[in-house]
Write a protein that holds these residues in place. Structure first.
Motif, PDB file in Angstrom:
ATOM      1  N   ASP A 151       0.859  -1.192   0.000  1.00  0.00           N
ATOM      2  CA  ASP A 151       0.000   0.000   0.000  1.00  0.00           C
ATOM      3  C   ASP A 151       0.889   1.233   0.000  1.00  0.00           C
ATOM      4  OD1 ASP A 151      -2.139   1.722   0.151  1.00  0.00           O
ATOM      5  OD2 ASP A 151      -2.376   1.503   2.330  1.00  0.00           O
ATOM      6  N   THR A 152       1.461   1.564  -1.156  1.00  0.00           N
ATOM      7  CA  THR A 152       2.450   2.633  -1.261  1.00  0.00           C
ATOM      8  C   THR A 152       1.877   3.968  -0.798  1.00  0.00           C
ATOM      9  OG1 THR A 152       3.382   1.517  -3.193  1.00  0.00           O
ATOM     10  CG2 THR A 152       4.071   3.787  -2.800  1.00  0.00           C
ATOM     11  N   PRO A 153       2.526   4.635   0.168  1.00  0.00           N
ATOM     12  CA  PRO A 153       2.044   5.937   0.635  1.00  0.00           C
ATOM     13  C   PRO A 153       2.095   6.960  -0.496  1.00  0.00           C
ATOM     14  CG  PRO A 153       3.705   5.021   2.118  1.00  0.00           C
ATOM     15  CD  PRO A 153       3.720   4.189   0.892  1.00  0.00           C
ATOM     16  N   PRO A 154       1.188   7.936  -0.507  1.00  0.00           N
ATOM     17  CA  PRO A 154       1.157   8.939  -1.583  1.00  0.00           C
ATOM     18  C   PRO A 154       2.491   9.654  -1.780  1.00  0.00           C
ATOM     19  CG  PRO A 154      -0.821   9.081  -0.243  1.00  0.00           C
ATOM     20  CD  PRO A 154       0.075   8.105   0.451  1.00  0.00           C
ATOM     21  N   GLY A 155       3.175   9.958  -0.685  1.00  0.00           N
ATOM     22  CA  GLY A 155       4.435  10.693  -0.807  1.00  0.00           C
ATOM     23  C   GLY A 155       5.564   9.897  -1.430  1.00  0.00           C
ATOM     24  N   TRP A 156       5.404   8.575  -1.527  1.00  0.00           N
ATOM     25  CA  TRP A 156       6.425   7.715  -2.103  1.00  0.00           C
ATOM     26  C   TRP A 156       6.014   7.148  -3.464  1.00  0.00           C
ATOM     27  CZ3 TRP A 156      11.049   5.776   0.378  1.00  0.00           C
ATOM     28  CH2 TRP A 156      11.281   6.316   1.644  1.00  0.00           C
ATOM     29  N   ALA A 157       4.779   7.313  -3.824  1.00  0.00           N
ATOM     30  CA  ALA A 157       4.233   6.619  -4.991  1.00  0.00           C
ATOM     31  C   ALA A 157       4.965   6.944  -6.284  1.00  0.00           C
ATOM     32  CB  ALA A 157       2.744   6.949  -5.131  1.00  0.00           C
ATOM     33  N   GLU A 158       5.244   8.232  -6.519  1.00  0.00           N
ATOM     34  CA  GLU A 158       5.873   8.614  -7.788  1.00  0.00           C
ATOM     35  C   GLU A 158       7.283   8.037  -7.899  1.00  0.00           C
ATOM     36  OE1 GLU A 158       7.112  12.664 -10.314  1.00  0.00           O
ATOM     37  OE2 GLU A 158       5.898  12.817  -8.491  1.00  0.00           O
ATOM     38  N   ASP A 159       8.073   8.160  -6.821  1.00  0.00           N
ATOM     39  CA  ASP A 159       9.438   7.631  -6.854  1.00  0.00           C
ATOM     40  C   ASP A 159       9.437   6.115  -6.958  1.00  0.00           C
ATOM     41  OD1 ASP A 159      10.691  10.073  -6.771  1.00  0.00           O
ATOM     42  OD2 ASP A 159      10.959  10.088  -4.599  1.00  0.00           O
ATOM     43  N   TRP A 160       8.541   5.467  -6.242  1.00  0.00           N
ATOM     44  CA  TRP A 160       8.500   4.008  -6.275  1.00  0.00           C
ATOM     45  C   TRP A 160       8.100   3.507  -7.658  1.00  0.00           C
ATOM     46  CZ3 TRP A 160      10.378  -0.069  -4.252  1.00  0.00           C
ATOM     47  CH2 TRP A 160       9.762  -1.307  -4.374  1.00  0.00           C
ATOM     48  N   SER A 161       7.160   4.177  -8.282  1.00  0.00           N
ATOM     49  CA  SER A 161       6.717   3.767  -9.616  1.00  0.00           C
ATOM     50  C   SER A 161       7.818   3.982 -10.653  1.00  0.00           C
ATOM     51  CB  SER A 161       5.465   4.551 -10.010  1.00  0.00           C
ATOM     52  OG  SER A 161       5.080   4.265 -11.327  1.00  0.00           O
ATOM     53  N   ALA A 162       8.574   5.083 -10.511  1.00  0.00           N
ATOM     54  CA  ALA A 162       9.595   5.416 -11.513  1.00  0.00           C
ATOM     55  C   ALA A 162      10.903   4.666 -11.300  1.00  0.00           C
ATOM     56  CB  ALA A 162       9.860   6.924 -11.490  1.00  0.00           C
ATOM     57  N   ALA A 163      11.132   4.123 -10.098  1.00  0.00           N
ATOM     58  CA  ALA A 163      12.385   3.424  -9.822  1.00  0.00           C
ATOM     59  C   ALA A 163      12.534   2.213 -10.721  1.00  0.00           C
ATOM     60  CB  ALA A 163      12.434   3.014  -8.351  1.00  0.00           C
ATOM     61  N   ASP A 164      13.690   2.120 -11.390  1.00  0.00           N
ATOM     62  CA  ASP A 164      13.917   1.062 -12.380  1.00  0.00           C
ATOM     63  C   ASP A 164      15.172   0.281 -11.997  1.00  0.00           C
ATOM     64  OD1 ASP A 164      14.446  -0.513 -14.594  1.00  0.00           O
ATOM     65  OD2 ASP A 164      14.072   1.065 -16.051  1.00  0.00           O
ATOM     66  N   PRO A 165      15.072  -1.019 -11.756  1.00  0.00           N
ATOM     67  CA  PRO A 165      16.248  -1.808 -11.359  1.00  0.00           C
ATOM     68  C   PRO A 165      17.301  -1.925 -12.452  1.00  0.00           C
ATOM     69  CG  PRO A 165      14.390  -3.251 -11.804  1.00  0.00           C
ATOM     70  CD  PRO A 165      13.858  -1.855 -11.838  1.00  0.00           C
ATOM     71  N   ASP A 166      16.973  -1.465 -13.661  1.00  0.00           N
ATOM     72  CA  ASP A 166      17.922  -1.575 -14.773  1.00  0.00           C
ATOM     73  C   ASP A 166      18.557  -0.252 -15.171  1.00  0.00           C
ATOM     74  OD1 ASP A 166      17.826  -4.416 -15.368  1.00  0.00           O
ATOM     75  OD2 ASP A 166      15.731  -4.053 -15.884  1.00  0.00           O
TER      76      ASP A 166
END
Length: 514
Positions: free
Chosen positions: A496-511
């Motif tokens: 349940d990603t918090p709103p303040g982290w959602a954009e960074d978490w979605s954009a984070a790319d392991p590659d």
């Protein structure tokens, strides 16, 4: 001269006795200064060095002129400096008057004590470093020697730090300059730091050499391996060692030409993506025969660190530890703009790493270290509250071996023999004496942290909670740490990603790092 004046007073006139007596007295003082082993300043500057101590005795505030400044010229807390020197010398770090701090100023932090303190732990706890893929875990002390390289430091400074670590049972981080004979002589536990220059395990072209790495990682004294991604004092910039400090011994330890300025690249050549980084960590752990492997960084982009977390989960590979270096950390030489304007301070960096690992369900597999102006028991307790498991100290350890912050680290003319390769200056640093100071400082500071925890009503680090650290926001406003900084629950980023982290978490790319 004194003998000549004495001869004149005996053969020519008794009026020559006063200058003869003065020169004889000065010669005696100079001889004593050269022979004594307590004060490095006096050994390098006989007679003249006494003026420094005289001014301090006459007016304590004048001490600021000599030793209160940070390496980059910014103020270093006088109270903290006094505590470090007192503990290193084995004297009480106490003040006859009240606090000089403005406790009503915005930003003032304090710890919450308890009406019912607990008994002080008599044995300092340690922290087990070693995740599920580590077969040779290491028990880390609460306070250790932070990364400082041979080359930046003199041979005697390295010997004193390592002997102090051996006496006190704590770890000594080698810094990125490789493992020298001085790191090995006294048998102190080592954390071998590998930087972007791969010093001590590099090919002629500057690439990573697995054969050399495996050979040195097998040393009994090497307990952990730390891959340096960046450092707090100059994040995003490689290290620099002036050619004047690259002696034959330094060149041998680093695998570089003697006398040539050594500039570390700002980036690693062994990997280019988060996924490649975690695979490289697994490769290092295998080459090190299962010893703990981790990395050190000054946190910049939260998104990039989240990309690392995604790579860890995707590959099923985690480091055994992560060392967070705050941007307030010091160095012997750094571009002023880098030191002042790049990188997250330790508080924000620690919380970012702790939250990211907790939110991705990885925190229980990875230990977190903290470095960056850690010098007192209060510093240790604060960093443990903010998410660290243990701490490292560089600047305070340098004070313990005699650093007076002359700010000549890069010139090879350190007046007390700490940051020079000049044999004449280095000889002033007496290893047995300074190693005891290192051991005493570490032991007294950890004891102080345990006493503070007991005063807060907890028996050890496991009892510390975020609400126990408070910060004044305004004249009538005080908030606890958990009110100021968000704390994620285990697995929260996954479920349940918090709103303040959602954009960074979605954009984070392991590659990719971006």
């Amino acid at each position: 001269m004194s003998l000549g004046l004495t001869a004149l007073s005996l053969t020519v006139s008794p009026w020559w006795w006063p200058p003869a007596a003065i020169t004889l007295a000065l010669a005696a003082v100079g001889g004593y200064d050269l022979l004594q082993r307590k004060h490095s300043v006096l050994r390098n500057y006989p007679v003249l060095g006494h003026f420094r101590y005289l001014l301090e005795r006459l007016r304590p505030e004048l001490q600021q002129y000599f030793i209160e400044r940070n390496y980059d010229g910014r103020p270093f807390d006088r109270e903290v400096r006094s505590i470090v020197y007192a503990r290193a010398k084995g004297t009480a770090a106490e003040d006859a008057f009240g606090t000089e701090r403005d406790v009503y100023a915005a930003g003032h932090e304090f710890l919450v004590h308890s009406i019912a303190p607990e008994p002080v732990l008599q044995t300092a706890p340690s922290v087990r470093i070693g995740g599920p893929d580590c077969t040779r875990p290491y028990d880390m002390a609460l306070l250790n020697v932070s990364a400082m390289s041979f080359g930046s430091l003199s041979a005697n400074a390295v010997l004193a730090l390592n002997r102090g670590a051996a006496l006190g049972g704590f770890a000594h981080d080698t810094g990125e300059g490789g493992i020298s004979e001085y790191h090995l002589r006294h048998g102190g536990d080592l954390v071998w730091e590998i930087g972007t220059g791969y010093f001590g395990c590099r090919t002629e072209d500057g690439d990573f050499d697995p054969r050399q790495f495996a050979e040195k990682a097998a040393y009994e004294q090497v307990k952990c391996v730390s891959l340096k991604l960046s450092q707090g004092a100059k994040p995003g910039s490689g290290g620099l060692l002036p050619g004047v400090k690259v002696s034959a011994e330094v060149a041998r330890a680093r695998g570089v030409p003697q006398g040539a300025t050594v500039a570390s690249p700002p980036y690693h050549r062994a990997f280019t993506t988060p996924r490649e980084l975690v695979r490289f960590l697994a490769h290092l752990r295998k080459l090190a025969d299962g010893k703990p492997v981790g990395f050190k960084l000054c946190v910049g982009s939260r998104r990039e660190f989240l990309a690392l977390c995604k790579a860890m989960r995707a590959e099923g590979i985690t480091p055994d530890f992560i060392l967070v270096d705050g941007s307030e950390g010091g160095t012997g030489a750094a571009p002023l703009e880098f030191a002042d304007h790049l990188g997250q301070p330790l508080t924000e960096g620690l919380l970012t790493v702790h939250n990211a690992l907790t939110g991705t369900g990885l925190r229980d597999r990875i230990r977190i270290g903290a470095s960056g102006k850690v010098a007192t028991g209060v510093d240790i307790v604060k960093r443990l509250i903010q998410g660290a498991d243990y701490t490292n100290s560089a600047r305070a350890m340098m004070f313990a071996v005699g650093c007076i912050q002359a700010q000549r680290c890069h010139t090879n003319t350190c007046p007390v023999g700490v940051t020079t390769q000049d044999p004449r200056r280095t000889r002033a640093l007496n290893v047995p004496n300074k190693s005891l100071r290192v051991q005493r400082f570490q032991a007294a500071t950890v004891t102080s942290a345990l006493k503070i925890m007991a005063a807060m009503g907890v028996t050890g680090p496991s009892g510390l909670r975020p609400h126990m650290l408070r910060r004044r926001i305004g004249p009538a406003t005080i908030h606890a740490s958990d009110e100021l900084f968000e704390r994620l629950a285990p697995g929260q980023l996954l479920d349940d990603t918090p709103p303040g982290w959602a954009e960074d978490w979605s954009a984070a790319d392991p590659d990719r790092f971006a």
